[in-house]
Structures are given as structure tokens and as C-alpha cells.
Design a protein around this motif. Sequence first.
Motif, mmCIF file in Angstrom:
data_model
loop_
_atom_site.group_PDB
_atom_site.id
_atom_site.type_symbol
_atom_site.label_atom_id
_atom_site.label_comp_id
_atom_site.label_asym_id
_atom_site.label_seq_id
_atom_site.Cartn_x
_atom_site.Cartn_y
_atom_site.Cartn_z
ATOM 1 N N ALA A 344 0.828 -1.200 0.000
ATOM 2 C CA ALA A 344 0.000 0.000 0.000
ATOM 3 C C ALA A 344 0.861 1.247 0.000
ATOM 4 O O ALA A 344 0.643 2.175 -0.774
ATOM 5 C CB ALA A 344 -0.911 -0.021 1.231
ATOM 6 N N TYR A 345 1.855 1.288 0.871
ATOM 7 C CA TYR A 345 2.749 2.452 0.899
ATOM 8 C C TYR A 345 3.421 2.641 -0.446
ATOM 9 O O TYR A 345 3.591 3.757 -0.926
ATOM 10 C CB TYR A 345 3.832 2.287 1.978
ATOM 11 C CG TYR A 345 3.328 2.579 3.378
ATOM 12 C CD1 TYR A 345 2.610 3.768 3.644
ATOM 13 C CD2 TYR A 345 3.594 1.731 4.428
ATOM 14 C CE1 TYR A 345 2.155 4.047 4.927
ATOM 15 C CE2 TYR A 345 3.159 2.001 5.711
ATOM 16 C CZ TYR A 345 2.435 3.166 5.966
ATOM 17 O OH TYR A 345 1.991 3.431 7.218
ATOM 18 N N LEU A 346 3.785 1.494 -1.058
ATOM 19 C CA LEU A 346 4.472 1.585 -2.351
ATOM 20 C C LEU A 346 3.545 2.163 -3.408
ATOM 21 O O LEU A 346 3.947 3.002 -4.213
ATOM 22 C CB LEU A 346 4.973 0.209 -2.786
ATOM 23 C CG LEU A 346 6.190 -0.311 -2.005
ATOM 24 C CD1 LEU A 346 6.505 -1.753 -2.399
ATOM 25 C CD2 LEU A 346 7.403 0.577 -2.237
ATOM 26 N N VAL A 347 2.266 1.731 -3.395
ATOM 27 C CA VAL A 347 1.301 2.256 -4.369
ATOM 28 C C VAL A 347 1.114 3.751 -4.160
ATOM 29 O O VAL A 347 1.023 4.520 -5.114
ATOM 30 C CB VAL A 347 -0.047 1.505 -4.238
ATOM 31 C CG1 VAL A 347 -1.133 2.206 -5.058
ATOM 32 C CG2 VAL A 347 0.115 0.065 -4.678
ATOM 33 N N LEU A 348 1.136 4.147 -2.877
ATOM 34 C CA LEU A 348 0.965 5.572 -2.590
ATOM 35 C C LEU A 348 2.234 6.357 -2.899
ATOM 36 O O LEU A 348 2.252 7.574 -2.833
ATOM 37 C CB LEU A 348 0.608 5.757 -1.105
ATOM 38 C CG LEU A 348 -0.801 5.276 -0.729
ATOM 39 C CD1 LEU A 348 -1.005 5.342 0.773
ATOM 40 C CD2 LEU A 348 -1.850 6.115 -1.448
ATOM 41 N N GLY A 349 3.284 5.661 -3.220
ATOM 42 C CA GLY A 349 4.530 6.341 -3.583
ATOM 43 C C GLY A 349 5.316 6.783 -2.363
ATOM 44 O O GLY A 349 6.246 7.570 -2.469
ATOM 45 N N ASP A 350 5.015 6.252 -1.212
ATOM 46 C CA ASP A 350 5.715 6.666 0.005
ATOM 47 C C ASP A 350 6.763 5.618 0.354
ATOM 48 O O ASP A 350 6.530 4.702 1.145
ATOM 49 C CB ASP A 350 4.682 6.837 1.148
ATOM 50 C CG ASP A 350 5.289 7.595 2.323
ATOM 51 O OD1 ASP A 350 6.544 7.688 2.357
ATOM 52 O OD2 ASP A 350 4.517 8.059 3.164
ATOM 53 N N LYS A 351 7.921 5.772 -0.237
ATOM 54 C CA LYS A 351 8.933 4.736 -0.117
ATOM 55 C C LYS A 351 9.506 4.673 1.298
ATOM 56 O O LYS A 351 9.814 3.595 1.809
ATOM 57 C CB LYS A 351 10.067 5.016 -1.123
ATOM 58 C CG LYS A 351 10.713 3.760 -1.618
ATOM 59 C CD LYS A 351 11.635 4.070 -2.792
ATOM 60 C CE LYS A 351 12.602 2.915 -2.990
ATOM 61 N NZ LYS A 351 13.599 3.218 -4.039
ATOM 62 N N ALA A 352 9.603 5.836 1.932
ATOM 63 C CA ALA A 352 10.179 5.872 3.277
ATOM 64 C C ALA A 352 9.310 5.080 4.247
ATOM 65 O O ALA A 352 9.792 4.270 5.036
ATOM 66 C CB ALA A 352 10.332 7.324 3.742
ATOM 67 N N GLN A 353 7.989 5.323 4.133
ATOM 68 C CA GLN A 353 7.042 4.596 4.989
ATOM 69 C C GLN A 353 7.109 3.093 4.689
ATOM 70 O O GLN A 353 7.053 2.273 5.602
ATOM 71 C CB GLN A 353 5.612 5.106 4.744
ATOM 72 C CG GLN A 353 5.330 6.466 5.324
ATOM 73 C CD GLN A 353 5.030 6.404 6.825
ATOM 74 O OE1 GLN A 353 5.090 5.325 7.419
ATOM 75 N NE2 GLN A 353 4.747 7.542 7.449
ATOM 76 N N ALA A 354 7.194 2.790 3.406
ATOM 77 C CA ALA A 354 7.241 1.384 3.001
ATOM 78 C C ALA A 354 8.454 0.697 3.619
ATOM 79 O O ALA A 354 8.364 -0.427 4.136
ATOM 80 C CB ALA A 354 7.310 1.261 1.473
ATOM 81 N N GLN A 355 9.577 1.440 3.614
ATOM 82 C CA GLN A 355 10.793 0.874 4.194
ATOM 83 C C GLN A 355 10.608 0.634 5.685
ATOM 84 O O GLN A 355 10.972 -0.443 6.199
ATOM 85 C CB GLN A 355 11.962 1.834 3.952
ATOM 86 C CG GLN A 355 13.297 1.350 4.513
ATOM 87 C CD GLN A 355 13.858 0.183 3.706
ATOM 88 O OE1 GLN A 355 14.056 0.299 2.511
ATOM 89 N NE2 GLN A 355 14.066 -0.959 4.394
ATOM 90 N N MET A 356 10.006 1.605 6.355
ATOM 91 C CA MET A 356 9.785 1.457 7.796
ATOM 92 C C MET A 356 8.888 0.253 8.071
ATOM 93 O O MET A 356 9.144 -0.540 8.983
ATOM 94 C CB MET A 356 9.158 2.737 8.376
ATOM 95 C CG MET A 356 10.197 3.823 8.642
ATOM 96 S SD MET A 356 9.431 5.425 8.944
ATOM 97 C CE MET A 356 8.521 5.091 10.455
ATOM 98 N N ALA A 357 7.804 0.144 7.249
ATOM 99 C CA ALA A 357 6.880 -0.974 7.436
ATOM 100 C C ALA A 357 7.593 -2.304 7.204
ATOM 101 O O ALA A 357 7.423 -3.271 7.975
ATOM 102 C CB ALA A 357 5.701 -0.838 6.473
ATOM 103 N N TYR A 358 8.403 -2.315 6.188
ATOM 104 C CA TYR A 358 9.154 -3.550 5.884
ATOM 105 C C TYR A 358 10.097 -3.902 7.033
ATOM 106 O O TYR A 358 10.175 -5.058 7.457
ATOM 107 C CB TYR A 358 9.939 -3.386 4.583
ATOM 108 C CG TYR A 358 10.896 -4.533 4.324
ATOM 109 C CD1 TYR A 358 10.417 -5.778 3.914
ATOM 110 C CD2 TYR A 358 12.257 -4.379 4.545
ATOM 111 C CE1 TYR A 358 11.289 -6.818 3.701
ATOM 112 C CE2 TYR A 358 13.133 -5.420 4.339
ATOM 113 C CZ TYR A 358 12.643 -6.650 3.912
ATOM 114 O OH TYR A 358 13.489 -7.699 3.722
ATOM 115 N N ASP A 359 10.785 -2.872 7.562
ATOM 116 C CA ASP A 359 11.715 -3.118 8.658
ATOM 117 C C ASP A 359 10.974 -3.660 9.882
ATOM 118 O O ASP A 359 11.455 -4.588 10.552
ATOM 119 C CB ASP A 359 12.455 -1.829 9.032
ATOM 120 C CG ASP A 359 13.455 -1.433 7.952
ATOM 121 O OD1 ASP A 359 13.773 -2.315 7.103
ATOM 122 O OD2 ASP A 359 13.894 -0.273 7.932
ATOM 123 N N ASP A 360 9.782 -3.107 10.122
ATOM 124 C CA ASP A 360 8.976 -3.617 11.239
ATOM 125 C C ASP A 360 8.602 -5.077 10.994
ATOM 126 O O ASP A 360 8.617 -5.897 11.921
ATOM 127 C CB ASP A 360 7.697 -2.778 11.400
ATOM 128 C CG ASP A 360 8.012 -1.384 11.949
ATOM 129 O OD1 ASP A 360 9.150 -1.217 12.475
ATOM 130 O OD2 ASP A 360 7.163 -0.475 11.812
#
Lengths: 390, 657
Positions: A344-360
Motif C-alpha cells: 500500500a505504501y508503495l502504491v501511494l509512492g511513500d517509499k520511506a514509509q514502506a521501508q519502515m513498514a518492511y523493517d517492522d
Amino acid sequence: MMCVRVAFRVIRPIDGAFLPLGGVKHLGSMLFWFIAIAITAIACAALFYAAGGRTVNVSAAETGDSNSHFRLVLAGIDADLAAGKLGEAEANAARSELAREIIRLKAETGKTVAAGDLGRTPLLVGLAGIAILAFAIYAALGNPNLPGQPLADRTEIATQSLDLGTAVARIEQQLAAKPDDVRGWAVIAPAYTEMGRFADAAKAYRRVIELSGPTPKLQTSLAEALLLESNGAGSDEAMTLLRAASVSDPADPLPRLYLAAELTRTGQYDEAATAWQGALALSQGTEPWLAAAQQGLAVAQNDGAPAGPSPGESQMIAQMVGGLADRLASQGGSVEEWMQLVRAYLVLGDKAQAQMAYDDAVAAYPKAFDRGELDSIALNAGLTLNGATP
Amino acid sequence: MSIELGHFALILAFAVATVSTIGGYMFWRRGQRVALVLSQGAVLQFVLVAAAFAALIQAFIASDFSLALAVNNSHSLKPLIYKISGVWGNHEGSMVLWILILVAFGAMVATFGRRLPSDLMTLVLATQSLLVAAFGGFTLFTSNPFARMVPPPLEGNDLNPVLQDVGLAIHPPLLYAGYVGFSICFSFAIAALISGRIDQAWARWVRPWTMLSWTFLTLGIAMGSYWAYYELGWGGWWFWDPVENASFMPWLAGTALLHSALVMEKRNALKIWTIFLSIITFSLSLLGTFLVRSGILTSVHTFASDPTRGLVILALLALVIGGAFFLFALRASSLRQGGLFAPVSREGALIVNNLFLATAVGAVLVGTLYPLLLDALVGTTISVGAPFFNLTFGALMAPLLVVLPFGPFLAWKRADVMAAAQRLMGAAALAVFLTILISALGGVSISLAPLGLLLGFWVAFGAIAELVDRSKLGRVPLGESWRRLAGLPRSAFSTAIAHFGMGVTVLGIVATSAWETELVTTLNPGETAELSGYSIAFDSFSQTAAQNYVADEGHFTITGPDGKTRPMIAERRTYVATGTPTTEAAIETYGFSQLYLQLGEPLDDTHVLRVWFKPYITLIWLGALLMAGAGFLSLTDRRMRIGVPKRVAHAAAEPAE
């Protein structure tokens, strides 16, 4: 348009059955026995007729031979005498010794004359013996049903153990010797595409077209190679070929897809949209390129701007994503849920959030095995994997 | 299918040979038709075995791994020439080559021997067929080259990397042609013993075959020696290895046979001895075959083989050799002895030659077999090495070489040794002068080297002296000398060239043994070593990959005493299929001498380099080439051919040799 290139890459690995054959096709054991019997018959006939062959007067030849030998020895004695190597008395002694030898030999030859001629019966028995012996031993030792298996004829090896490079090298060798071998060019061209040797692929397709005439498929493949070779710069020749192919084969989506992608790239959106629609119309609904084509159509219809969600939709999505993120952060969740969040973060184009979510997610599921697809998604999106940059 | 047809062809050849043997021995008195059938049979055997051999080659070229032999000795990545030579780089395939050469000689007798008396022809071909049947049967039943493998593996096990060399394409075929060629002499001897027909004409028929086989054997041994020299990386050219000895003994015996057949042809003497030598020579060839294949030896020559094979071949050996000697014992006494002659005569000199050569054969035989027998019977392992052979063999050869130049100067029947000595004065003086000169220039040391040099020069100049003497050079006008020289029969030249070659080989052996220098050092790229006036600069070290191996290459630049530089590359190869390493020495020839570089395994980034300077070493093989060349020259002499000389008038103008 990297995605387009990947989406349409038609992977056609070399099928061993198409490798050029080096040897003769296997023949049955019937043929083997036929040849074996023929060889034996010829051999026996040769021996049989040898017995009835030339009739030279043997005894004359024999005495003739020894006489000439003695003449030579006599000449030697005379020459030695002339050269002073022998005295007169010694030479005379040598001559008389020679004479005694000749007399003795004549007497012996008289005694050992042939004791009758060879009859036909022993000869035939011998020939029969040869045939029986040969077939009996072969029956015991041979494997008449086992065909030869030269490496070049063994397709299972070609597919199993030959890597693409070796197979291509082998075909290249054959083509160097026989540059007019259409089949060889036809086999090697897609292999070149597969290996990323696009210029060679284009050359090979051109050769096939030269040798066997153009077909829509060949034109498409050549265009594909040309486009890939141009590395995104486009090719007028490719466009011509694709247009020709799409006209002559109305049932093949592939030329339309490439055409559409190129038209989209060059900003001819109306034409592009038509081409995308044409391709989609030919779809069975399961093709791997379906998503890319739909996206392409959307882009073309949107005059080049990437189609995105409307502002209202975006807000709703953001709320949903926020809720999911909160829930996962507080209560944890399944890998699928984490995956959904990252995506979802990736679709929204928010790579930083996506990275954080992935790290979690990695913190929640430390073993890569448990994370399954999540890592591939992160990898494709260019996220930092597990602390290591891809 | 070609493999199975090849298999069938070999079996059919075996069947033809078996029936020819039985028929030949049963009906040899029945005249010409039997001889004709057996001749045809001999040609057939050749065609069939050649077809079988071609089938094997075809399977190797096509990497047909349904053939077990190809699996064990080939690899699809091997270069084409080694795929072909790999056919005989193993026990089974080399047996087929052996048989192929055997039947080739048989077919040659059948083709060129049309003038042979039919009973002799029948017996010779029957004996040849017996050998074909014996060894064909051995091959088919204990070591079948046509064994198949089901299912075929994806890749072969590759050929021993040491054998992946042009040497394998040349050395065994030549050597086998030599070994097997003596089978013809053997067959003639057996035929003579059975028929009781033994006369000068017999010697005339046998001598070309002896000459041909001896020539091939000379080339084969020389080639093998050079191959071992450059491939094994030790820089040695002769190791007194039992298998080398096994090829050397038939050569010595064959040399003796060559000379005794001469006596028999010219003087009708030494008949029984010549027959005996014919049997001995081929028996020694068989012994060589046995040693290589029995598994009792370990060397580069031995093929992995099981003891059953060894037993079978030992039984075959006992049958063939034992049978021959039994026949000899039965019949020899009934053969008429030949003419008489004085001790000092050409015959006498040739007997001296035979005595020394036969004793040398005995010495080498003892040195080769004694350790084997001791090991087999008592279990004690002793090593009879080079010192034994150098001492005994050297001691036997030296007197032979001293008397060698006298031989051609002596007349048949009775000769004057003083007259011969006078004619050799020039050669002797020249030899002494050169020896003193070289010793003076090179610094005198107390060793056998000057004596060896003296012998070598003596033999070489003595050989030429004969030509000089017969052309009356210096005693008659130059033009007349030239006319006389040109008028000499080819046999005179071949004798002189062969003896000269012997001298050249002796010189090479003496020079390289006495003045060889060696340097073992660690050398890294950028450094330089010195040996015997040659400066060896290690330029660079690199790794390259070839078709079926990867190689560590040392690049060197050699500066010779003349100040000129030459590049040399020494390699260590690792073959991909087996992981076996081999050393490829770098060899550079300066005149007749050679510089030999061998790169050792890298030790903690330093490279061990062995350098040899081998003065005049190429003379060893050049001498052998001269000897073989003389053999071929002699074969072109009309009088040596099987057919009767056509130019009787011309032959009469020149003295018979």
C-alpha cells in the motif's frame, strides 16, 4: 518503459530437438543383420574366387627366383675378385660352393613338389566355418539392437546439460560451415535475444527472413530485437515491421503490444490507445502482459500522465493504510497483512514509509523463510533488504 | 550402428584368421590355390580390421558414449586429434591398433610376396593368421574394445592428460609397426622350420621385412624417448624403465638379425642362428606387449588392467614362444649348416656384432626381469636402476663400437685386418685429434667422457671412411671419385649412414651426460637466473584457459651467449575433466644443444624453476633419425625388394654388398 520490455520478452529457450543433428538417424537391427550378412557373403565369395584365380606356373617362378638370386651372388663374387677383395683361388672356391648349393636345392625342390591340389570341399568347409564362427561369436558378444549415440544426436543432453552458451556456440560452429542453414538461424536467433545479444539476434532474424521469406512472427521478432538493441531509443525499421506484422496477422497481440508501447513512448497517444485496445481485445484473460497492457492503455488515454487514484480515493486509502499500520504496530499480524501494508505504501509512492513498514515486518518475522514473498516485493521496489542494499 | 558393424568386422577377421590358420597348416603342401586363398584371406583380414578400427575412431570423434571405451578415454571437449589418438591411448584400443598393423604386414606379404614359393607363402600367412587369431581372440574375449555402455553417460572420463600430445599420435603406431613387423620374420622362421626350406633365397625374402621393422622400431623408440624428454618434465631422455627396455631389446635383437641375415644371404652361413634370432626378436616384442598389459609394472606406459588379462597373455606368450622354440628344437638339427669362413672376415665381424648385441640383450633382459621375478617369487623388492644398465650395457657396447668401423672394410670369407686398419687410419687420426681438441678447449677432467667422445667420433668417421675409401678420394682425380661414389649401390650408403648415425647418437649421449648443467632455484617475475652462459629472465606469470585445460604460464626471456634474446613459455596445466596437472616444459634449441625450463608448483607465491642446459642432446635423436633414414634408403635399393632385381646387368656392374 523498462516494464514494457520485461513484460513482452518472449522467453523461448532452445529446445534440444531443434539442435542441428550431427549423425545419421538410427537404423533398425534388421539393417544391421542385412549388412553383416552381406559383408560375410562378400568375404566368402572373395576367398572362394581367389582359389580359382590366376594360374601361374609356380615351379617356374620358384626356380626362376632362386636362379636369379644365384646369378646375383655369382656377380658379387666376380666383382669382389675384380676389386681385389678375393683371390683367384678363393673366388673359384666360392663359385664351386655356389654350384653345390644350386644342385642341392634343385634336388630338394624335386622332392617337395606339391602333394596334390586343394579340392573344393575343404574350401567350402572352411568358408562355412568362417560364417558360423563369426555369427556365433557375434551372437555371444554383440549388441545388434543397440544404436550408436553420438553426442550431437542426443537431444536429452542438449536440453539437460547444455547451458545456453554451449548450445549457441555449437550452433554457431555449424552455421560457420553452413551459412544457409535456415533452421540453424531460426534456432539461434531467439537464443541470442535470450542472452541479451540483440544485435546478433537481429542479424539472425534478418538471415532467416532472407532465406525463407518474411512471416509476421519473424517480423515481430526482428522488431523486438531491434527495439531491445536500441535500448529505448526506438527504431523506425522496427515500427515498419510491427505495422506490417499486425496487418498480416490480425490474431497476434504481440506486434500490437510493441507498437502500442513505442507509440506511447513517442507520445502518439491516440494511435497508442487503439493499439493497446487491439491487443487487449485479443487477450484470453490470462496473459502475463495483461496488467501492463491495461496500465499502458490507461496512460495513453490519460495523454501520458500516469493514471492515479482521484483525490477522494487517495484520502480513503490513506485512512485504511493508517488503520492497518496502527493495528499491526500495536497488535502485530500475519505476514500477509504486513505485505499488504508495504504494498500500500508503495502504491501511494511513500517509499520511506514502506521501508519502515518492511523493517517492522522483518523485526516481527526475523526468519527470511517465514517472510516469503515480502522480500521479493521489497527487492522489486528497491527497498533496503534486511539491512543489506540489493 | 557403425560400432556394431565394426565389432562384427573384427569378429569376422578373427574367424577368417582362425580358419586360415587351420587350413594353412593342414594344406600347405597342396600348392598354389591354398596360397592364393590365404593371400586373399590376409587382405580380407586387413580390410576388416581397418573397418573395425575406423568404427572406433568414428565413435570417438562423435563422442559416442554408448561405447565404453570412449567413456573411459574420451571427452567431448577434447581437441579432434586427441579424440582420434585417444582410440589407442588405452589397453583395448591399442590392441586393435596392434592387430591392425599385424594384418597390414600380412596383407603386404600377400601383395608383394607373389613370387614367394607357394608352400612358404602358405606357411608364412598361416603363422601370421595364427598370431591374428591369438591376439584377436585375446582382444575380443578379455578386453573387448566394442563393449557398450547402457545407458550412455553424459560425458566421458577424458584421456590421461600426459597422453594428450602429438606424441601419442606418432609414437605407438611407429613402435607397433616395429614390434609387429618382426612377426613377419618370425612367421618366415616358422615356415622355414616346418618346410625345411632354408637357403639364401629365404634370407633375401626376410631381410627387407627385418629392415622395415627395424626402421620403424628405431623411429618409434627415438620418438618415445623425445616424447618422454619433453613431456614428463624431468629432462631425461632414457630411464631404463622396464617398458623402455622392452622396446629396446627387440631393437638390439633386430639389429643383430639385420646383420646375421646379411651373412646368410651373402654367404649362406649362420642359418640356424638367423632363424633363432628371428624367433627371439619377435618373442622379445611380445614380452614388451606382455609387460605393458599384464599390470605387473607401473609406469606411464602401463594400462590399468586386471590379472586375468595378464595370465591369458602370459599363456599366449608361452604358446607362441614355447611353440616356436619347440619347433626349433625339433627341426634345427635337420637344417644344413652353411659355408665356412675364416675368423677374420666380414662374416666374422658380423658374428662379433651378433655376439655383443645378443649379450647386451641378455644383460638388459636380466636387469629388467630379475627384479620382477624376485618380487614375484621371494617378495623382495629391489631396484635395478640406471647404474647397472650403464655399467653392463656400456661395457658391452664399447668394444662393439671399437670394432664397428672395421666391419665394412673386411672382405667376405677371409680378410686382412691390417689392410682394413690402414684404410681406417685417417678416421682414427681425425677422431683422436677432435677428442683432444674438445678436451683441451673444455678443460680436461678425469672421466670417461673423452673416451666416449673418441668412440663416437671413431664410429662416425669410420663410417664415412668406407665411402671415402671406395670412391678412392684423393687417390684418383676428383671427377673419377665422384663417379665412383655415385656408382656405389644404395646399400653402401645406407650402411655408412646407419653407422654414422650410431656415432652421432653416441656423441650426443656422451656430450649430454658429461656436460649437462642444472639449476634449481626459486625465481619470481622480474628476477633473472644464469646457467652456462644463458641468462633466464622471468618476465611474467599468467593464467590462461584453453579448450580443455587451464594453464599457469611463466613467460621468460632468454639471452644466449651470442647476446640474442628468445622468448620461452613454460606451463603447468590442469585438465578440467580430471583435475590432473601436467608440466609442459619449455625447450629452446641452440644449435644441437637445448635449454630446458620447467616451472614448478608455486610455493607461497614464489616459483620454483628448474633449468637444464643439455649440450648436443639433439644429436641423440638426430643419430636415430639418420639410422632410420638409412633403413628407408636401403629399402629403396632394388636388391632389397621382395621381387627379383630387374636390372641384373647393372647389379653385376657393382659388387654385391
